[in-house]
Structure formats: C-alpha cells, structure tokens
Design an enzyme around this catalytic site. Structure first.
Site, PDB file in Angstrom:
ATOM      1  N   GLY A 157       0.843  -1.209   0.000  1.00 50.70           N
ATOM      2  CA  GLY A 157       0.000   0.000   0.000  1.00 50.70           C
ATOM      3  C   GLY A 157       0.871   1.249   0.000  1.00 50.70           C
ATOM      4  N   CYS A 162       2.487  -8.175  -5.818  1.00 51.07           N
ATOM      5  CA  CYS A 162       2.955  -9.093  -6.857  1.00 51.07           C
ATOM      6  C   CYS A 162       3.008 -10.521  -6.326  1.00 51.07           C
ATOM      7  CB  CYS A 162       4.343  -8.625  -7.320  1.00 51.07           C
ATOM      8  SG  CYS A 162       5.150  -9.758  -8.462  1.00 51.07           S
ATOM      9  N   ASP A 194       5.766  -5.057   6.165  1.00 51.11           N
ATOM     10  CA  ASP A 194       6.337  -6.373   6.484  1.00 51.11           C
ATOM     11  C   ASP A 194       6.416  -7.310   5.281  1.00 51.11           C
ATOM     12  OD1 ASP A 194       6.799  -5.959   9.125  1.00 51.11           O
ATOM     13  OD2 ASP A 194       4.987  -6.950   9.830  1.00 51.11           O
TER      14      ASP A 194
HETATM   15  P1  ADP Z   1       3.189  -4.561   2.824  1.00 50.10           P
HETATM   16  O1  ADP Z   1       4.572  -4.490   2.306  1.00 50.10           O
HETATM   17  O2  ADP Z   1       2.547  -3.215   2.959  1.00 50.10           O
HETATM   18  O3  ADP Z   1       3.077  -5.420   4.065  1.00 50.10           O
HETATM   19  P2  ADP Z   1       2.043  -6.737   1.248  1.00 50.10           P
HETATM   20  O4  ADP Z   1       1.956  -7.690   2.393  1.00 50.10           O
HETATM   21  O5  ADP Z   1       0.899  -6.667   0.295  1.00 50.10           O
HETATM   22  O6  ADP Z   1       2.274  -5.226   1.699  1.00 50.10           O
HETATM   23  O7  ADP Z   1       3.381  -7.110   0.437  1.00 50.10           O
HETATM   24  C1  ADP Z   1       3.757  -6.373  -0.697  1.00 50.10           C
HETATM   25  C2  ADP Z   1       4.426  -7.291  -1.690  1.00 50.10           C
HETATM   26  O8  ADP Z   1       5.616  -7.844  -1.121  1.00 50.10           O
HETATM   27  C3  ADP Z   1       3.618  -8.509  -2.114  1.00 50.10           C
HETATM   28  O9  ADP Z   1       2.685  -8.227  -3.111  1.00 50.10           O
HETATM   29  C4  ADP Z   1       4.704  -9.420  -2.632  1.00 50.10           C
HETATM   30  O10 ADP Z   1       5.106  -9.037  -3.909  1.00 50.10           O
HETATM   31  C5  ADP Z   1       5.838  -9.136  -1.641  1.00 50.10           C
HETATM   32  N1  ADP Z   1       5.804 -10.153  -0.582  1.00 50.10           N
HETATM   33  C6  ADP Z   1       4.921 -10.254   0.440  1.00 50.10           C
HETATM   34  N2  ADP Z   1       5.159 -11.346   1.179  1.00 50.10           N
HETATM   35  C7  ADP Z   1       6.205 -11.970   0.615  1.00 50.10           C
HETATM   36  C8  ADP Z   1       6.928 -13.169   0.902  1.00 50.10           C
HETATM   37  N3  ADP Z   1       6.609 -13.946   1.936  1.00 50.10           N
HETATM   38  N4  ADP Z   1       7.965 -13.485   0.092  1.00 50.10           N
HETATM   39  C9  ADP Z   1       8.297 -12.702  -0.945  1.00 50.10           C
HETATM   40  N5  ADP Z   1       7.653 -11.573  -1.273  1.00 50.10           N
HETATM   41  C10 ADP Z   1       6.634 -11.208  -0.508  1.00 50.10           C
HETATM   42  O1  F6P Z   2      -1.646   0.430   3.383  1.00 47.67           O
HETATM   43  C1  F6P Z   2      -2.231  -0.201   4.455  1.00 47.67           C
HETATM   44  C2  F6P Z   2      -3.671  -0.424   4.157  1.00 47.67           C
HETATM   45  O2  F6P Z   2      -4.241   0.808   3.862  1.00 47.67           O
HETATM   46  C3  F6P Z   2      -4.467  -1.103   5.223  1.00 47.67           C
HETATM   47  O3  F6P Z   2      -4.910  -0.274   6.251  1.00 47.67           O
HETATM   48  C4  F6P Z   2      -5.594  -1.679   4.439  1.00 47.67           C
HETATM   49  O4  F6P Z   2      -6.130  -2.772   5.076  1.00 47.67           O
HETATM   50  C5  F6P Z   2      -4.942  -2.070   3.158  1.00 47.67           C
HETATM   51  O5  F6P Z   2      -3.829  -1.220   3.005  1.00 47.67           O
HETATM   52  C6  F6P Z   2      -5.846  -1.965   1.990  1.00 47.67           C
HETATM   53  O6  F6P Z   2      -5.114  -2.104   0.816  1.00 47.67           O
HETATM   54  P1  F6P Z   2      -5.705  -2.313  -0.638  1.00 47.67           P
HETATM   55  O7  F6P Z   2      -7.165  -2.098  -0.582  1.00 47.67           O
HETATM   56  O8  F6P Z   2      -4.973  -1.314  -1.460  1.00 47.67           O
HETATM   57  O9  F6P Z   2      -5.345  -3.706  -0.992  1.00 47.67           O
END
Ligand code: ADP
Ligand code: F6P
Length: 328
Positions: free
Chosen positions: A15, A77, A107
């Site tokens: 996000g 992704c 994370d």
């Molecule tokens: P954030 O970074 O805000 O926690 P996400 O959990 O959606 O958001 O993770 C963002 C991107 O990071 C995912 O779409 C993916 O491409 C990558 N990612 C998430 N988890 C993993 C993982 N366990 N291993 C490798 N890449 C990951």
């Molecule tokens: O960026 C964090 C966050 O806004 C969370 O509070 C929310 O749950 C999530 O992203 C929503 O993300 P999206 O609708 O873009 O997948």
C-alpha cells in the site's frame, strides 16, 4: 566480505503511504552524493520482474517532497512470493547491474527483500505504511498524515452528528492493526473505539454505553471502527434498532492514504531514506531502518520480522476513561 556497490535500485511496494516520495528523493540524492548510481524500479516487485527500470538523477526527484502517493508506483505481486519469481528478480537485478535495492513498504515487502538478499542482491528496507504496524520501529512513514486526515474528517462528522443528536460509526483504515483507530479515537474524543486487537464483538456493551451517555446528556456518540472489524453499515442498523437513536455509518476509505505528507512524514522519510542509502552504499544487506526511542537505527530483517508490537493496554484504557462526561 562486503561487496562494492556501484549501482542501487529503489522500489515502493504494498500500500502506498504519504511520504514515500520524500523517502525516494532522499535515497536518490544521498546515494548520488556517495558516488553511487540509482535506478528506479516501477510498480514494486512486479516492475522488477517486468524490467520497468529507469535511470534516476537528482533532477528526477525534484518537486516531489510535497506529493502524496509514490512517483514510482506500487503493486502487490503474487509471482514474487514464489521461489521462481524471487530468482527471476535477482536475475533482473544482475542484468541491469543493480548491486542492491532499497525497498520502501511494510512487512510483506520486507519478506521480498529478505528473499532477494538470499539470492545475493543487497537489500535495505524502509518502513512505509499508514498502519504503523511494523514491530521493529516506533514510526512508519505515512501514519502521521493518515491520522491527521482521518481526525479532521471525524471532527466534521462529529459536528453534524451533534446537531442531529445522532450516533455515528466512522470506519478508518487498518485491516490488521488498530493504531489509526486508537489515535483518532483519543484525538477525536470518541465514545467507543473498536480495534482488531481488542474488540470482543459484544455489541450489547456499545448499546449500553450509548444509552448511558444519552442519559448523561451527550448529544452525539462517536464510534471509531477499524477496517479489520468492518461491517459499519450493518452495525449502524443494528445499533439504531437496539437504541432507538438514529445511527449513521461513514467509511473514510482511501482518502486516508493520499494527500500531501505532513512535516513529520517528510522529515522521517528524509532521514530514513538517507540512512538506508548510506548503509546500502557501505555494502550492508538484509537490514531495515527504523526509529527506536528517538534514534534512527537499523536491524537485521530476520530479527525485525520476528519482533512483536502490541497496542498498549494503558493507552486503550485511557481512551475509554477520557470519553466519559456527565453533568453534575
Ligand atoms: P506490505 O509491504 O505493505 O506489508 P504486502 O503484504 O501486500 O504489503 O506485500 C507487498 C508485496 O511484497 C507482495 O505483493 C509481494 O510481492 C511481496 N511479498 C509479500 N510477502 C512476501 C513473501 N513472503 N515473500 C516474498 N515476497 C513477498
Ligand atoms: O496500506 C495499508 C492499508 O491501507 C491497510 O490499512 C488496508 O487494510 C490495506 O492497506 C488496503 O489495501 P488495498 O485495498 O490497497 O489492498
């Protein structure tokens, strides 16, 4: 042995958050001042796999410090969550002579950075999320802007809610974390705060609280509901039926994730961005930067991901205590 860094990449992932542009600017300009070239990777890990890679100079980041969103774009992704995707990502870095990458995100994005590091690409993470839910750091870029946006909107809802003597449920972002809800709950003086970490799903308690407050002379009742609990519209219908008091739901949504970053977000993003560029240029890898007890620090990603962070019981209790008022 630490490898010599000639070129780094930078990407934003997950996000978006206000202040990401200030962080991009700091990474680019600090790396250039260290004599290291910078490539921008568009749309997070997806752009890395698709080779959406551009050269960046100090002018590429002019006039962006005040802008919300991310000039590089961001994405989620799925392919990068597979071993094949990660190996392909590392190959793309090698093909474009990228020795290391700064990843700005949460994370999940750190897990991607951890995987790239295992494939020999140096990585440094910067905490970028409005949710404040990264354990290794007291601050995440975007939180201050998001809570201030939400707070101002909630004040407006409060005005109309008081005028009509209504109850209002206001849903704020935070799918897994209640920090935005807690901070707005306290800053807006809400009567009830529903956090994913704390809510017991006992709606009767809310109903009782509304009736008690109305008897004490309160003309409105604000309930801040975190997105992770959700269902604000149906909750409003049930509460109205149980209390006989008109109840409306307002879902603030994505407005909280946009907008020009506050001074705090620009400042933290600038320092963390410069710090990340410095340690990446020194040859460090698999680390994340953050702020702890007022100091900018860095941690091993594996250790950072294993850390825990909880909503403070004391702060939560304070929110409940301060919402009580009655005429004597
Ligand atoms: P954030 O970074 O805000 O926690 P996400 O959990 O959606 O958001 O993770 C963002 C991107 O990071 C995912 O779409 C993916 O491409 C990558 N990612 C998430 N988890 C993993 C993982 N366990 N291993 C490798 N890449 C990951
Ligand atoms: O960026 C964090 C966050 O806004 C969370 O509070 C929310 O749950 C999530 O992203 C929503 O993300 P999206 O609708 O873009 O997948």
């Amino acid at each position: 042995m630490e490898k010599t860094i000639k070129t780094i990449g930078i990407l934003t992932s997950g996000g978006d958050a206000p202040g990401m542009n200030a962080a991009i600017r700091a990474v680019v300009r600090k790396a250039l001042s260290n004599g290291v070239s910078v490539k921008g990777i568009k749309k997070g890990y997806q752009g890395l796999l698709n080779e959406e890679i551009i050269d960046m100079d100090s002018h590429s980041v002019s006039d962006i410090i005040q802008r919300g969103g991310t000039i590089l774009g961001t994405a989620r992704c799925k392919e990068f969550m597979t071993e094949e995707g990660q190996a392909k990502g590392a190959e793309m870095c090698k093909k474009h002579n990228i020795d290391g990458i700064v990843v700005i995100g949460g994370d999940g994005s750190y897990r991607g950075a951890q995987a790239l590091s295992k494939h020999g690409i140096n990585t440094i993470g910067i905490p970028g999320t409005i949710d404040l839910d990264i354990s290794c750091t007291d601050y995440t870029i975007g939180f201050d802007t998001a809570v201030n946006t939400a707070m101002e909107a909630i004040d407006k809802v409060r005005d109309t809610s008081s005028s009509h003597e209504r109850c209002s449920i206001i849903e704020v972002m935070g799918r897994n974390a209640g920090y935005i809800a807690l901070w707005c709950g306290i800053a807006n003086g809400a009567e009830d705060i529903l956090l994913p970490e704390k809510y017991d799903f006992n709606e009767q308690n809310i109903v009782n609280n509304i009736i008690t407050n109305r008897k004490r002379g309160k003309t409105h009742h604000l309930i801040i509901n975190a997105e992770g609990i959700g269902h604000s519209t149906s909750m409003a219908r049930r509460i109205e039926a149980a209390t006989g008091i008109e109840t409306r739901a307002t879902i603030l949504g994505y407005m909280q994730r946009g907008g020009s970053p506050t001074c705090k977000d620009r400042y933290y993003a600038s320092i963390m961005g410069a710090y990340a560029a410095d340690i990446l240029c020194e040859g460090k890898t698999n680390r994340v930067v953050g702020v702890k007890n007022g100091e900018f620090v860095d941690f091993d990603i594996d250790e950072a991901l294993a850390m825990q962070k909880n909503i403070s019981d004391y702060e939560y209790e304070i929110s409940r205590c301060l919402a009580v008022s009655s005429r004597s």
